[in-house]
Design a protein around this motif. Structure first.
Motif, short mmCIF file in Angstrom:
data_model
loop_
_atom_site.label_atom_id
_atom_site.label_comp_id
_atom_site.label_asym_id
_atom_site.label_seq_id
_atom_site.Cartn_x
_atom_site.Cartn_y
_atom_site.Cartn_z
N MET A 1 0.76 -1.20 0.00
CA MET A 1 -0.03 0.03 -0.14
C MET A 1 0.78 1.26 -0.02
SD MET A 1 -3.15 1.04 2.78
CE MET A 1 -3.78 2.46 2.58
N SER A 2 0.63 2.15 -0.98
CA SER A 2 1.48 3.35 -0.98
C SER A 2 1.11 4.27 -0.13
CB SER A 2 1.30 3.93 -2.39
OG SER A 2 -0.07 4.45 -2.42
N GLN A 3 2.14 5.24 0.34
CA GLN A 3 2.07 6.25 1.44
C GLN A 3 1.18 7.30 0.87
OE1 GLN A 3 5.29 6.41 3.92
NE2 GLN A 3 4.06 7.55 5.23
N GLY A 4 0.55 8.03 1.73
CA GLY A 4 -0.27 9.01 1.55
C GLY A 4 0.52 10.30 1.06
N MET A 5 -0.18 11.41 0.53
CA MET A 5 0.52 12.58 0.01
C MET A 5 0.00 13.73 0.80
SD MET A 5 0.89 11.88 -4.06
CE MET A 5 -0.98 11.93 -4.30
N THR A 6 0.91 14.69 0.83
CA THR A 6 0.70 16.06 1.30
C THR A 6 -0.02 16.63 0.22
OG1 THR A 6 2.59 17.19 0.36
CG2 THR A 6 3.03 15.95 2.57
N ALA A 7 -0.80 17.55 0.77
CA ALA A 7 -1.56 18.59 -0.13
C ALA A 7 -0.78 19.25 -1.50
CB ALA A 7 -2.50 19.66 0.45
N THR A 8 0.33 19.69 -1.22
CA THR A 8 1.30 20.27 -2.15
C THR A 8 1.65 19.04 -2.98
OG1 THR A 8 2.31 21.86 -0.76
CG2 THR A 8 3.63 20.98 -2.65
N GLU A 9 1.84 17.92 -2.62
CA GLU A 9 2.11 16.74 -3.54
C GLU A 9 0.96 16.43 -4.34
OE1 GLU A 9 5.22 15.03 -0.33
OE2 GLU A 9 3.50 14.04 -0.79
N LYS A 10 -0.08 16.38 -3.79
CA LYS A 10 -1.47 16.04 -4.50
C LYS A 10 -1.83 16.93 -5.89
CE LYS A 10 -3.95 13.83 -1.01
NZ LYS A 10 -5.33 13.87 -0.35
N ILE A 11 -1.50 18.30 -5.26
CA ILE A 11 -1.75 19.40 -6.45
C ILE A 11 -0.86 19.20 -7.44
CG2 ILE A 11 -1.73 22.09 -6.90
CD1 ILE A 11 -2.77 22.39 -4.03
N LEU A 12 0.53 19.10 -7.38
CA LEU A 12 1.64 18.96 -8.09
C LEU A 12 1.27 17.52 -9.11
CD1 LEU A 12 4.58 20.08 -6.41
CD2 LEU A 12 3.55 21.34 -8.19
N ALA A 13 0.64 16.52 -8.44
CA ALA A 13 0.60 15.32 -9.15
C ALA A 13 -0.37 15.64 -10.12
CB ALA A 13 0.24 14.24 -8.21
N GLU A 14 -1.52 16.19 -9.66
CA GLU A 14 -2.96 16.25 -10.64
C GLU A 14 -2.60 17.21 -11.51
OE1 GLU A 14 -6.38 17.87 -12.03
OE2 GLU A 14 -5.07 19.25 -10.96
N HIS A 15 -1.92 18.28 -11.45
CA HIS A 15 -1.34 19.22 -12.61
C HIS A 15 -0.48 18.42 -13.69
CE1 HIS A 15 -4.03 21.90 -10.21
NE2 HIS A 15 -4.06 22.87 -11.23
N SER A 16 0.27 17.49 -13.41
CA SER A 16 1.31 16.94 -14.13
C SER A 16 0.73 15.57 -14.65
CB SER A 16 2.41 16.55 -13.33
OG SER A 16 3.14 17.92 -12.62
N GLY A 17 -0.60 15.33 -14.40
CA GLY A 17 -1.05 13.85 -15.12
C GLY A 17 -0.71 12.75 -14.56
N LEU A 18 -0.10 12.96 -13.15
CA LEU A 18 0.40 11.75 -12.46
C LEU A 18 -0.42 11.30 -11.32
CD1 LEU A 18 4.03 13.09 -12.40
CD2 LEU A 18 3.19 11.34 -14.16
N SER A 19 -0.54 9.98 -10.99
CA SER A 19 -1.21 9.64 -9.82
C SER A 19 -0.65 10.05 -8.64
CB SER A 19 -1.57 7.86 -9.96
OG SER A 19 -0.15 7.32 -9.99
N ARG A 20 0.68 9.82 -8.47
CA ARG A 20 1.29 10.36 -7.34
C ARG A 20 2.85 10.89 -7.51
NH1 ARG A 20 1.30 7.91 -3.13
NH2 ARG A 20 3.69 8.24 -2.18
N VAL A 21 3.34 11.91 -6.67
CA VAL A 21 4.78 12.16 -6.93
C VAL A 21 5.08 12.22 -5.59
CG1 VAL A 21 4.24 13.97 -8.71
CG2 VAL A 21 3.85 14.65 -6.31
N THR A 22 6.61 12.29 -5.46
CA THR A 22 7.30 12.14 -4.38
C THR A 22 8.31 13.37 -4.35
OG1 THR A 22 8.95 10.61 -5.34
CG2 THR A 22 7.27 9.88 -4.13
N PRO A 23 8.75 13.64 -3.07
CA PRO A 23 9.70 14.86 -3.07
C PRO A 23 10.98 14.44 -3.78
CG PRO A 23 8.75 14.55 -0.82
CD PRO A 23 8.30 13.40 -1.93
N GLY A 24 11.71 15.60 -4.36
CA GLY A 24 12.76 15.67 -5.18
C GLY A 24 12.41 15.23 -6.59
N GLN A 25 11.33 14.76 -6.99
CA GLN A 25 11.14 14.43 -8.16
C GLN A 25 10.62 15.68 -9.34
OE1 GLN A 25 7.52 11.82 -8.55
NE2 GLN A 25 6.97 12.20 -10.80
N PHE A 26 10.82 15.61 -10.39
CA PHE A 26 10.86 16.91 -11.27
C PHE A 26 9.72 16.61 -12.17
CE2 PHE A 26 15.23 17.32 -10.29
CZ PHE A 26 15.19 18.57 -10.01
N VAL A 27 8.73 17.35 -12.39
CA VAL A 27 7.50 17.41 -12.90
C VAL A 27 7.28 18.40 -13.97
CG1 VAL A 27 6.29 16.09 -11.26
CG2 VAL A 27 6.11 18.53 -11.10
#
Length: 422
Positions: A1-27
């Protein structure tokens, strides 16, 4: 089971067309709004033309606000404003003019141009202020902005998130400004470098929108990439009559991973003072020296809201600005100015002997409308007090909330509202 995301991560993931992102990732993230102002518009336009694109990616998602050097204070600034007007007419984008708007970070929320869940980039360091709405908002450079205007996307690294959990009721004269200064004093001006700052807890829930804007505004003054307060009932109330489109509230998952969690009880927190020449050099108003002042400035994107005008007016009412002090009050927007007029705040300022100006950033960055001379002391509600920030490099700036600023203007020296109202 994947770890939850912070709100910042969720917004960046949604606007990048990704299901999830992690700190340090470039989008590559799609933007909902790109914001620029007259201070750097000339450089942005020049870079945009180098790309050889005729039109911005979406005229409804690009806005230029004339606020820094406006009303134009010299031929150079008048020329940049003229060029900006011509650019929006030919390449597209909204233009918010003198007399029709105000300071960019005050105007965009008022007009519903930034909403919860949005991704906003701006060519101004205090763009992080819009995170108070539950959006991701950050500043980018001139070249990045030109590319964003052309493509509608921005290249970002996902930041780690610091969580600030605040509980307790502050002193009656304390505000969002004092929470910001307190936090900066605790972690330093680089304590959140390229991090997201997420504010939550009982204190934040009870903070009015103007206070939230102030708190998020100063996140960059401890190095943050962005600030975030989850949208709630306070946000919904603010958005009534403003939001022109539906919005989505974003919250951090209960199991989201934070780099660090700060927990503070701010019960009874007194107004704070940032002494020269750095925003982290903070003491309580009760510990601050009663330094004589030459100028007091109340306004800016940090403290130009209606609540700020009200706090200052309560102190000024029936009193006079000290004979040796220049007091300058600048509402953050035309909307705030007009409502301040209706509420009688402007009358209180003028009767007290303060100068009241049309909305502009002018004094905050030493542009115009209140530059300080060598050796002068200015008590200000702005966000930075570095040497030369508001004028001469050998002047001194103290950062405070609007009530403390007004009390200081009346007393002639740095002091608390209680002393003036006694």
């Amino acid at each position: 089971m994947s770890q939850g995301m912070t709100a910042t991560e969720k917004i960046l993931a949604e606007h990048s067309g990704l299901s999830r992102v992690t700190p340090g990732q470039f989008v590559n993230a799609k933007v909902d709004m790109a914001l620029a102002n007259d201070a750097t518009a000339g450089k942005i336009i020049a870079r945009f033309r180098e790309i050889e694109v005729e039109r911005v990616f979406d005229p409804e998602k690009v806005v230029f606000v004339l606020d820094h050097y406006t009303p134009s204070n010299n031929i150079a600034s008048a020329t940049v404003c003229q060029e900006t007007r011509e650019f929006t007419q030919t390449a597209g984008g909204q233009l918010i003019e003198v007399g029709k708007g105000g300071i960019e970070h005050c105007v965009l929320p008022e007009r519903g141009l930034v909403l919860p869940g949005d991704l906003l980039v701006g060519q101004d360091s205090h763009t992080c202020q819009h995170g108070a709405l539950g959006a991701f908002a950050t500043a980018i450079g001139v070249t990045d902005m030109a590319a964003t205007l052309a493509l509608g996307e921005v290249w970002l690294m996902v930041p780690t998130t610091l969580k600030f959990q605040l509980v307790g009721q502050t002193d009656d004269w304390a505000s969002g400004k004092d929470l910001a200064l307190f936090i900066i004093s605790q972690i330093g001006v680089d304590g959140a470098l390229y991090r997201a700052m997420e504010f939550s807890g009982e204190t934040i829930e009870n903070l009015r929108m103007d206070g939230r804007f102030t708190l998020c505004n100063m996140a960059v003054d401890c190095g943050a990439k962005n600030a975030f307060i989850a949208a709630d009932g306070v946000t919904d109330e603010y958005e009534k009559g403003r939001a022109k489109r539906p919005y989505t509230k974003v919250n951090s998952d209960p199991d989201a991973q934070y780099e660090k969690v700060y927990e503070w009880d701010v019960s009874g927190l007194r107004p704070q003072v940032a002494r020269p020449h750095i925003p982290s050099n903070v003491v309580s108003i009760d510990e601050a020296e009663r330094v004589p002042v030459n100028q007091v400035f109340i306004g800016s994107c940090t403290n130009g809201g209606l609540d700020d005008m009200k706090a200052a007016a309560e102190v000024f009412a029936g009193r006079q600005v000290h004979a040796g002090v220049r007091a300058i009050v600048i509402p953050g927007s035309q909307e705030v100015y007009l409502e301040s007029l209706r509420q009688g705040y402007i009358e209180s300022f003028i009767e007290a002997g303060a100068a009241v100006s049309t909305p502009t950033c002018g004094p905050c960055f030493g542009g115009h409308m209140g530059i300080v001379a060598e050796g002068e002391v200015c008590v200000s509600t702005t966000n930075r007090n570095f040497p030369g920030r508001m004028g001469h490099s050998k002047s001194s700036i103290y950062l405070v909330n609007p009530a403390v600023a007004a009390a200081t203007a009346v007393a002639g020296y740095l002091t608390s509202p209680e002393e003036v109202l006694a």
